[in-house]
Motif scaffolding. Sequence first.
Motif, short mmCIF file in Angstrom:
data_model
loop_
_atom_site.label_atom_id
_atom_site.label_comp_id
_atom_site.label_asym_id
_atom_site.label_seq_id
_atom_site.Cartn_x
_atom_site.Cartn_y
_atom_site.Cartn_z
N PHE A 244 0.81 -1.22 0.00
CA PHE A 244 0.00 0.00 0.00
C PHE A 244 0.85 1.27 0.00
N SER A 245 2.03 1.21 -0.53
CA SER A 245 2.89 2.39 -0.51
C SER A 245 2.44 3.40 -1.56
N GLY A 246 3.04 4.56 -1.54
CA GLY A 246 2.80 5.55 -2.58
C GLY A 246 1.51 6.34 -2.44
N GLU A 247 0.91 6.29 -1.27
CA GLU A 247 -0.32 7.06 -1.06
C GLU A 247 0.05 8.48 -0.67
N ILE A 248 0.28 9.30 -1.68
CA ILE A 248 0.83 10.62 -1.41
C ILE A 248 -0.19 11.72 -1.54
N GLY A 249 -1.37 11.40 -2.00
CA GLY A 249 -2.36 12.44 -2.26
C GLY A 249 -2.84 13.14 -1.01
N HIS A 250 -2.68 12.49 0.13
CA HIS A 250 -3.27 13.05 1.34
C HIS A 250 -2.23 13.52 2.34
N MET A 251 -1.08 13.93 1.82
CA MET A 251 -0.10 14.57 2.69
C MET A 251 -0.71 15.88 3.21
N PRO A 252 -0.71 16.08 4.51
CA PRO A 252 -1.34 17.30 5.06
C PRO A 252 -0.40 18.49 4.96
N LEU A 253 -0.55 19.28 3.91
CA LEU A 253 0.41 20.36 3.68
C LEU A 253 -0.16 21.73 3.99
N ASN A 254 -1.45 21.79 4.32
CA ASN A 254 -2.06 23.10 4.50
C ASN A 254 -3.14 23.01 5.58
N PRO A 255 -2.70 23.08 6.85
CA PRO A 255 -3.55 22.79 8.01
C PRO A 255 -4.96 23.38 7.91
N GLY A 256 -5.10 24.63 7.53
CA GLY A 256 -6.44 25.21 7.51
C GLY A 256 -7.07 25.20 6.14
N GLY A 257 -6.58 24.33 5.27
CA GLY A 257 -6.96 24.41 3.86
C GLY A 257 -8.33 23.85 3.53
N ASP A 258 -8.51 23.54 2.25
CA ASP A 258 -9.82 23.10 1.78
C ASP A 258 -10.13 21.68 2.24
N LEU A 259 -11.41 21.40 2.22
CA LEU A 259 -11.87 20.07 2.62
C LEU A 259 -11.58 19.09 1.48
N CYS A 260 -11.07 17.93 1.87
CA CYS A 260 -10.70 16.91 0.88
C CYS A 260 -11.77 15.82 0.85
N GLY A 261 -11.80 15.07 -0.21
CA GLY A 261 -12.75 13.98 -0.32
C GLY A 261 -12.58 12.95 0.79
N CYS A 262 -11.39 12.92 1.37
CA CYS A 262 -11.13 11.95 2.42
C CYS A 262 -11.66 12.42 3.77
N GLY A 263 -12.20 13.62 3.81
CA GLY A 263 -12.78 14.11 5.06
C GLY A 263 -11.86 15.01 5.85
N ARG A 264 -10.60 15.10 5.44
CA ARG A 264 -9.68 15.95 6.18
C ARG A 264 -9.46 17.26 5.43
N ARG A 265 -8.66 18.12 6.01
CA ARG A 265 -8.44 19.43 5.40
C ARG A 265 -6.98 19.57 4.95
N GLY A 266 -6.81 20.24 3.84
CA GLY A 266 -5.47 20.64 3.44
C GLY A 266 -4.61 19.54 2.85
N CYS A 267 -5.22 18.46 2.42
CA CYS A 267 -4.45 17.41 1.75
C CYS A 267 -3.84 17.98 0.47
N TRP A 268 -2.73 17.40 0.06
CA TRP A 268 -2.04 17.84 -1.15
C TRP A 268 -2.99 17.81 -2.34
N GLU A 269 -3.81 16.75 -2.35
CA GLU A 269 -4.76 16.57 -3.44
C GLU A 269 -5.67 17.80 -3.61
N THR A 270 -6.01 18.46 -2.49
CA THR A 270 -6.87 19.64 -2.59
C THR A 270 -6.12 20.84 -3.17
N MET A 271 -4.81 20.70 -3.31
CA MET A 271 -4.03 21.81 -3.84
C MET A 271 -3.60 21.56 -5.28
N VAL A 272 -3.44 20.32 -5.65
CA VAL A 272 -2.92 20.03 -7.00
C VAL A 272 -3.76 19.03 -7.79
N GLY A 273 -4.83 18.52 -7.20
CA GLY A 273 -5.71 17.62 -7.95
C GLY A 273 -6.40 18.40 -9.07
#
Lengths: 408, 408
Positions: A244-273
Motif C-alpha cells: 500500500f505504498s505511494g499514497e501521497i495524495g493526502h499529505m497534510p500540507l495546509n492545516p487550515g486548507g480546503d476540505l478533501c474527499g477523504c474528510g480531512r483538510r489541506g491534503c495535497w490533493e486539494t491543492m494540486v488535484g
Amino acid sequence: MRRSNLALVLRHLRDAGPRSRARIAVETGLNRGTVSSLTAELIDRGLVREGDVERGGSVGRPGQTVELDGRGIGGIGVEINVDYVTAVVLNLSNAVVFEHRVALDVQALPAEAVLDAVTELAIRALAECDERQVTPVGMTLAVPALVDTDDGVVAFAPNLHWTKVDAVSGLRRRLDGHTPGFWGSLPRRHSAIQVDNDANLAALGEFAMGSRAGTADLVYLTGETGVGGGVMVDGRLLRGAAGFSGEIGHMPLNPGGDLCGCGRRGCWETMVGLAALLRMAATPDDPVCDPSLDLEQRLSMLSGRADAGEPRTLDALKLVGEALGLGASILVNVFNPRVLVLGGYFASLGDYLLEPMLAELHARVIAPDACEVALSTLGFTAAARGGAHVALEAVLDDPTLVALRHTP
Amino acid sequence: MRRSNLALVLRHLRDAGPRSRARIAVETGLNRGTVSSLTAELIDRGLVREGDVERGGSVGRPGQTVELDGRGIGGIGVEINVDYVTAVVLNLSNAVVFEHRVALDVQALPAEAVLDAVTELAIRALAECDERQVTPVGMTLAVPALVDTDDGVVAFAPNLHWTKVDAVSGLRRRLDGHTPGFWGSLPRRHSAIQVDNDANLAALGEFAMGSRAGTADLVYLTGETGVGGGVMVDGRLLRGAAGFSGEIGHMPLNPGGDLCGCGRRGCWETMVGLAALLRMAATPDDPVCDPSLDLEQRLSMLSGRADAGEPRTLDALKLVGEALGLGASILVNVFNPRVLVLGGYFASLGDYLLEPMLAELHARVIAPDACEVALSTLGFTAAARGGAHVALEAVLDDPTLVALRHTP
DNA sequence: CTAATTTGTCCGTTAGCCGGACAAATTAAG
DNA sequence: CTTAATTTGTCCGGCTAACGGACAAATTAG
C-alpha cells in the motif's frame, strides 16, 4: 545457476544493445565459451538472434553480433480507470504490438461487468498475439486502488467503487471459459495474471520505456482526479509491507486548507488535484466544468486558454505548480531520486506548471544537485505499459520459461 | 555459488536459530549432504559450532544442532555526534563486546582533531578485540550528515560544521600509522572502513537488533536537535540515487509557521525538534534551557516534570506528539512500513508523545491495519550499533572473508 | 527385542563454468 | 601479394560443487 546466467546475458543484451559474444563475455565477466553456450540456448528459445557482422572495427576477426529478438514474446497490460479501459501488448523489445482503448463508465457498472469488458479486450489482445505469432507470457491489470498483489485482490478502489474484488480469479475464470485456445497460449504459472496499483505500474512503465528509462531511482507523480505516486528504489518498485505504498495524495500540507474527499483538510490533493485546478481556473458554471466532458477535453480547453494568455488560467496553473513543488520537495528529500517524472495532467500542462514547480522545489530540497524533473512522454498509457512490462520481466528473470525449439 | 550457499546457511542459522543439519536442508531447499559440507566449512572458519543434541523430539535419530558462533568476529561502529563520540563492538551474534562514549565538543574542534579522537577510540576498540580474541572485520562511522558512501566522504554536516571531509581516508591513514599491529587485524578490503548517515545506520541498528528486529519494512525516526529518518525497504536500507535520502526534517507542514534553521518556515523540525519542545515547555530563562546542560540532563528534567503532572510540560508534549503524528502519517502513507520506530528523545519521552501521536496517525493513514509504532530500546546507541552491524554484514554476505583454520 | 524413523556421512553422478587450444576471419606491415 | 598479428567463436578436458542414493548410527513405538 544456468538460469541466472541466461537471464544475465539476456538482460545485458536488452540494456546494452547488440554486441559480439566476446564482448558480452568481457562485460559480464563470464567465460567466452560459456557465453557461446548461453547465447546458443537463448537463440534456440527464440529470444535472441544473430545480427550484423562487426566490420572495420579494428584488427582481428570481426565479431558476429547477437541481439535481443523480442518479436516472439508479448506481455499484456490492461488498465482499468474511471472512464476507460486500455489494453497494450508489448514485445520483449518494448515495441507496441497492440493497443486499444474502450470508453467505459466504470463507476456506474458492477465490477463483474467491468471484468467482462476487460476479458473482451484481453481476448482481442490475445487474438492479435496469435495472428502476429507473438507468444503471450503474462498479463497485468492496473487499477487505481489499494491492491493485495499476492492474492490478486483489489482491496479498495474508491474511484471505481470497488471493495475486495478478486480480479485475478475473476479474469482467469472468464478466460478459462472463453475460447480455451487463447487462454491455452498464456502459461499456467500462478503469476501469469497479476493485479497492481496503477501509479506503481506507471512508474515501472516510465522506468522501462519512458524518456528517462533505466533510471534506477525514480519518482513518478500522476495528476488525475487525485494524485498518485509510484517509486522506483534502486531499480525495484517500492511496494511497502502490505503493498500500500505511494499514497501521497493526502499529505497534510495546509492545516487550515480546503476540505478533501477523504474528510480531512489541506491534503495535497486539494491543492494540486484536477478539481483544485478547475476551481482556481474557472467558475463552477464555466464550460470547462461541464460534467459531460472527459479529462482530455478539459485539458485541451485549459491548455488552449493558457496558450492564449488567459490570466485566470495562468494564475491557477502557477499556484498549482507551486503546490506541486511544495509536495514534491518532500518526496525528493525523502527518496533522493535521480529524476522525478510528471504524468497524467501534470505532463499535459507541464509547460505552465514546470517553472513555478522547479522554483519551489529548488528552494526546498536539501541535497545538492537536486534531481531532474521530466514530463512523461507516455501520456495516459504509462500504467498499461508498465503492466505489460511486468509480464515481460518474468521472461527476463527466467528465460527458460520460453520453450526450446529444437530438441537438444 | 559456494560462497552464496555458505552465506545462505549462515544467515539462516542467525535468523532462525540453532537447528540440526537435516532441518536446515529442508528449510533452505539444499541437499542434506551439501548442508553437511557447508556447515563443516563454516565450523572450520569458526563461524558456527555444534550445540546440543535434540532429544525427545520425536521418533528417529536425534539431530546434532549447529548454531551461529559469533564470538570470534567483531564489527566496529563509531558514532560522531554533536557532543560525543561513541564506539561499539558487536560480535556476529550482535552481543556487545565493547562500548565506550567520550564527551567531545565536536562543533568547536576542527575535523582533524575529531578524527584523532575517533582514532583513539577505535584503537581502544581494536585493543579490546585483540584481548578478547575477536577478529575485527570492519568499521563504520556514523555521522549526522549527507554522506557520499562510495567515496567515504562526509559531504555536508551542518551540525558538526563539516564540509567535504574525507573521513574514511583520514581514519585509514591514522590507523595505518598508529600501531600497525591493530590495523593489521582489520582486513585490507576497500570496504573495511565505511561512513554513513547516522539515521540510516540507526534504522539498520533497529532492523538488526531492536525490539522489532528483522522487520523488513521499517521506518525509524529520531528526535534530537533536528529530526532524522532512516528507512528499511524490503530488508534493505533506502539510500537514494546519491545517498541523500531520509531528509525528513524539513517537510513543509505549516506554511505560516516558525522560522527554521534552514531559512524556511514551518518545517517539521520546527514543530517536533527538541528546540520546539523546549520553547513550548519552558520560558527561555527556565533552568532546562541552560546551555550548559546536555541532552540527557534536559530530557530527565522534562520527564520528571511530566511525571509530576506539570501542565505546561504536558501540553507541550501533547502538541509535539500531534505534530509527530502529522508528519509520520506522510511517511506511513508513502512507505507503508510494518513498524515505525521512534528513537532519540522521541523514545525517552515516548510515554507522553505516543497517545496524541497515534491519534493523529490513525486519523491520517489511508491503508487499513496501519503500521505499529514502537519505541526504540537502543537509546542513543542505535547508530553505532547499526554501524557495527554493517561491518558484520560483509561476513554474512561472504563467509569466506574469514580464514579457514585447518588447511583443507 | 524388533521395526520404524530420522540423522549425518560417504560416494558416484551430473551440471555447468573455466582455461587453453585451434581454426577462421580480418587488418597492418613489408 | 604475402606474412604476421590480432581477435572471434568453438571445442575439449578439467574441475568445482550440488544432487541422489546408500548406509550406519541413534533413537522411539510397540
